[in-house]
Design a protein around this motif. Structure first.
Motif, PDB file in Angstrom:
ATOM      1  N   PHE A  28     -25.175  23.244  40.779  1.00 27.91           N
ATOM      2  CA  PHE A  28     -25.018  22.554  42.065  1.00 27.91           C
ATOM      3  C   PHE A  28     -24.560  21.112  41.853  1.00 27.91           C
ATOM      4  N   GLY A  29     -25.203  20.406  40.934  1.00 25.25           N
ATOM      5  CA  GLY A  29     -24.849  19.009  40.682  1.00 25.25           C
ATOM      6  C   GLY A  29     -23.440  18.847  40.144  1.00 25.25           C
ATOM      7  N   ILE A  30     -23.047  19.709  39.209  1.00 22.21           N
ATOM      8  CA  ILE A  30     -21.712  19.613  38.612  1.00 22.21           C
ATOM      9  C   ILE A  30     -20.632  19.921  39.639  1.00 22.21           C
ATOM     10  N   VAL A  31     -20.812  21.020  40.362  1.00 26.95           N
ATOM     11  CA  VAL A  31     -19.798  21.430  41.338  1.00 26.95           C
ATOM     12  C   VAL A  31     -19.700  20.421  42.480  1.00 26.95           C
ATOM     13  N   LEU A  32     -20.819  19.912  42.950  1.00 21.94           N
ATOM     14  CA  LEU A  32     -20.799  18.923  44.023  1.00 21.94           C
ATOM     15  C   LEU A  32     -20.064  17.659  43.578  1.00 21.94           C
ATOM     16  N   MET A  34     -17.711  17.387  41.218  1.00 21.71           N
ATOM     17  CA  MET A  34     -16.278  17.671  41.115  1.00 21.71           C
ATOM     18  C   MET A  34     -15.639  17.794  42.486  1.00 21.71           C
ATOM     19  N   TYR A  35     -16.363  18.378  43.430  1.00 20.43           N
ATOM     20  CA  TYR A  35     -15.824  18.536  44.782  1.00 20.43           C
ATOM     21  C   TYR A  35     -15.607  17.179  45.448  1.00 20.43           C
ATOM     22  N   LEU A  36     -16.583  16.289  45.329  1.00 20.53           N
ATOM     23  CA  LEU A  36     -16.461  14.961  45.933  1.00 20.53           C
ATOM     24  C   LEU A  36     -15.321  14.170  45.287  1.00 20.53           C
ATOM     25  N   VAL A  37     -15.196  14.277  43.975  1.00 25.45           N
ATOM     26  CA  VAL A  37     -14.101  13.584  43.286  1.00 25.45           C
ATOM     27  C   VAL A  37     -12.753  14.127  43.746  1.00 25.45           C
ATOM     28  N   ALA A  38     -12.660  15.458  43.877  1.00 28.54           N
ATOM     29  CA  ALA A  38     -11.401  16.079  44.310  1.00 28.54           C
ATOM     30  C   ALA A  38     -11.026  15.641  45.720  1.00 28.54           C
ATOM     31  N   VAL A  39     -11.994  15.656  46.633  1.00 26.68           N
ATOM     32  CA  VAL A  39     -11.708  15.292  48.027  1.00 26.68           C
ATOM     33  C   VAL A  39     -11.344  13.810  48.135  1.00 26.68           C
ATOM     34  N   MET A  40     -12.094  12.941  47.479  1.00 26.93           N
ATOM     35  CA  MET A  40     -11.823  11.505  47.576  1.00 26.93           C
ATOM     36  C   MET A  40     -10.508  11.139  46.909  1.00 26.93           C
ATOM     37  N   GLY A  41     -10.249  11.701  45.731  1.00 27.43           N
ATOM     38  CA  GLY A  41      -9.009  11.385  45.031  1.00 27.43           C
ATOM     39  C   GLY A  41      -7.781  11.843  45.792  1.00 27.43           C
ATOM     40  N   ASN A  42      -7.809  13.065  46.289  1.00 32.37           N
ATOM     41  CA  ASN A  42      -6.661  13.579  47.040  1.00 32.37           C
ATOM     42  C   ASN A  42      -6.517  12.893  48.392  1.00 32.37           C
ATOM     43  N   SER A  43      -7.636  12.554  49.027  1.00 33.14           N
ATOM     44  CA  SER A  43      -7.566  11.835  50.296  1.00 33.14           C
ATOM     45  C   SER A  43      -6.933  10.465  50.107  1.00 33.14           C
ATOM     46  N   LEU A  44      -7.262   9.806  49.010  1.00 37.00           N
ATOM     47  CA  LEU A  44      -6.675   8.497  48.725  1.00 37.00           C
ATOM     48  C   LEU A  44      -5.172   8.590  48.542  1.00 37.00           C
ATOM     49  N   ARG A 256     -15.313  34.909  37.840  1.00 40.47           N
ATOM     50  CA  ARG A 256     -15.841  33.891  38.743  1.00 40.47           C
ATOM     51  C   ARG A 256     -15.976  32.547  38.043  1.00 40.47           C
ATOM     52  N   GLN A 257     -16.104  32.552  36.715  1.00 38.03           N
ATOM     53  CA  GLN A 257     -16.106  31.292  35.975  1.00 38.03           C
ATOM     54  C   GLN A 257     -14.693  30.728  35.853  1.00 38.03           C
ATOM     55  N   VAL A 258     -13.708  31.615  35.627  1.00 41.95           N
ATOM     56  CA  VAL A 258     -12.323  31.171  35.569  1.00 41.95           C
ATOM     57  C   VAL A 258     -11.877  30.626  36.920  1.00 41.95           C
ATOM     58  N   ALA A 259     -12.396  31.205  38.010  1.00 41.62           N
ATOM     59  CA  ALA A 259     -11.999  30.779  39.350  1.00 41.62           C
ATOM     60  C   ALA A 259     -12.337  29.323  39.615  1.00 41.62           C
ATOM     61  N   ILE A 260     -13.329  28.786  38.912  1.00 38.92           N
ATOM     62  CA  ILE A 260     -13.682  27.381  39.088  1.00 38.92           C
ATOM     63  C   ILE A 260     -12.511  26.478  38.737  1.00 38.92           C
ATOM     64  N   PHE A 261     -11.667  26.903  37.792  1.00 34.29           N
ATOM     65  CA  PHE A 261     -10.570  26.049  37.348  1.00 34.29           C
ATOM     66  C   PHE A 261      -9.556  25.820  38.464  1.00 34.29           C
ATOM     67  N   TYR A 262      -9.192  26.869  39.209  1.00 36.00           N
ATOM     68  CA  TYR A 262      -8.163  26.653  40.219  1.00 36.00           C
ATOM     69  C   TYR A 262      -8.739  26.358  41.599  1.00 36.00           C
ATOM     70  N   THR A 263     -10.055  26.466  41.779  1.00 35.39           N
ATOM     71  CA  THR A 263     -10.650  26.104  43.068  1.00 35.39           C
ATOM     72  C   THR A 263     -11.244  24.699  43.054  1.00 35.39           C
ATOM     73  N   VAL A 264     -11.653  24.194  41.888  1.00 38.94           N
ATOM     74  CA  VAL A 264     -12.295  22.882  41.833  1.00 38.94           C
ATOM     75  C   VAL A 264     -11.639  21.965  40.803  1.00 38.94           C
ATOM     76  N   VAL A 265     -11.486  22.459  39.562  1.00 38.53           N
ATOM     77  CA  VAL A 265     -11.017  21.594  38.475  1.00 38.53           C
ATOM     78  C   VAL A 265      -9.590  21.117  38.711  1.00 38.53           C
ATOM     79  N   THR A 266      -8.669  22.039  39.013  1.00 41.14           N
ATOM     80  CA  THR A 266      -7.277  21.641  39.237  1.00 41.14           C
ATOM     81  C   THR A 266      -7.122  20.682  40.414  1.00 41.14           C
ATOM     82  N   PRO A 267      -7.728  20.953  41.594  1.00 40.15           N
ATOM     83  CA  PRO A 267      -7.645  19.963  42.669  1.00 40.15           C
ATOM     84  C   PRO A 267      -8.238  18.613  42.308  1.00 40.15           C
ATOM     85  N   MET A 268      -9.247  18.594  41.437  1.00 38.48           N
ATOM     86  CA  MET A 268      -9.842  17.334  41.024  1.00 38.48           C
ATOM     87  C   MET A 268      -8.920  16.556  40.084  1.00 38.48           C
ATOM     88  N   LEU A 269      -8.212  17.276  39.203  1.00 34.19           N
ATOM     89  CA  LEU A 269      -7.388  16.617  38.200  1.00 34.19           C
ATOM     90  C   LEU A 269      -6.008  16.219  38.715  1.00 34.19           C
TER      91      LEU A 269
END
Length: 304
Positions: A28-32, A34-44, A256-269
């Motif tokens: 929960f902590g890790i995904v949250l 990464m999600y906040l970083v992805a949303v804030m970075g892309n919003s900026l 489902r572990q690989v799915a994290i890369f294109y649902t969270v990691v890629t949008p964050m990076l």
């Protein structure tokens, strides 16, 4: 052979990333984060690209739309997963599952189309610099974007129509959102039509853009498009690994572990990669230019 009992499914149970209770707070902590970083970075990136008149270029238009897509893509799946982890209630109605499947497939495919448009933009800017301004415009990018939305929406709608025609022998989805592969795995019979559609549409929607990007950036733009190649490899590597294989070889625990890369990691990076690789990132004092690489200047690119 073992038989599975057919049931009328009205809702699905999403099992999440891990079945181990002790891992839930860590996940929960890790995904949250990464999600906040992805949303804030892309919003900026979106805000800066739209607010600065100097950034009204085709490349910035595509990059800002990519950032919007990344926000949408990660918001389709991650908030629901986090809510399920907090509440302990992991159910999702059948109709909501289909809606999530439609938007996920549409938005995910759109990201690939945008990367193709960005690769073409790079290619023209580097290989045909003198005619770049006459060939590429924001209006052209808008037309490409709208056309892509129409194509991928029809493609996603086709999958959303076929899934309800399947007969399910259970409702426990080994995933943290409704995706096509774990849903097919629940089918009582082998969904040959759906599998053939995944492969044929996958070649048209996923593989063909991937090869177009490789051809575009490897011909003459390799030295100036390393960030673009990195994003492409992160996205398409995980997507091809997930979808372009027969259902008999699905490993849902790994998927489902690989799915994290294109649902969270890629949008964050994505915003980090594109902004740091940009030569005109000067800082936030006075004029914070994240995506203003002036590709209309011949000396802005290396020629080979």
């Amino acid at each position: 052979m073992t038989t599975r009992t057919r049931t009328e499914v009205t809702e699905f149970v999403l099992l999440g990333l891990s079945i181990w209770p002790e891992m839930q707070p860590v996940i929960f902590g890790i995904v949250l984060t990464m999600y906040l970083v992805a949303v804030m970075g892309n919003s900026l990136l979106v805000i800066v690209a739209l607010s600065d008149p100097k950034l009204q270029t085709p490349m910035c238009f595509l990059l800002s739309h990519l950032s919007f897509i990344d926000i949408f893509l990660t918001s389709i799946t991650v908030p629901q997963m986090l809510a399920h982890m907090l509440s302990g209630n992991r159910t999702i109605s059948f109709n909501c599952c289909l809606i999530q499947l439609f938007f996920f497939m549409a938005v995910g495919s759109m990201e690939g189309h945008l990367l193709v448009a960005m690769a073409y933009n790079h290619y023209v800017a580097i290989c045909d610099t003198l005619r770049y301004s006459a060939s590429i415009s924001c209006l052209l990018c808008l037309c490409i974007t709208l056309t892509s939305w129409v194509v991928i929406s029809l493609n996603s709608l086709l999958f959303s129509v076929l899934v309800p025609r399947s007969t399910f022998c259970g409702n426990q989805v080994t995933h943290f959102f409704c995706d096509i592969t774990p849903l097919l795995k629940l089918s009582c019979t082998r969904p040959v039509v759906n599998e053939m559609l995944i492969f044929t549409e996958g070649v048209a929607v996923v593989v063909s853009p991937f090869f177009f990007i490789l051809v575009a950036v490897l011909r003459k733009a390799l030295s100036t498009c390393s960030s673009h190649i990195l994003v492409v490899l992160l996205l398409y590597g995980s997507v091809i690994r997930m979808y372009l294989r027969p259902s008999s070889s699905y490993d849902l625990d790994q998927d489902r572990q690989v799915a994290i890369f294109y649902t969270v990691v890629t949008p964050m990076l994505n915003p980090l990669i594109y902004s740091l690789r940009n030569q005109e990132v000067k800082g936030f004092s006075g004029n914070f230019q994240l995506c203003s690489q002036d590709i209309t200047k011949p000396n802005g690119y290396k020629s080979s």
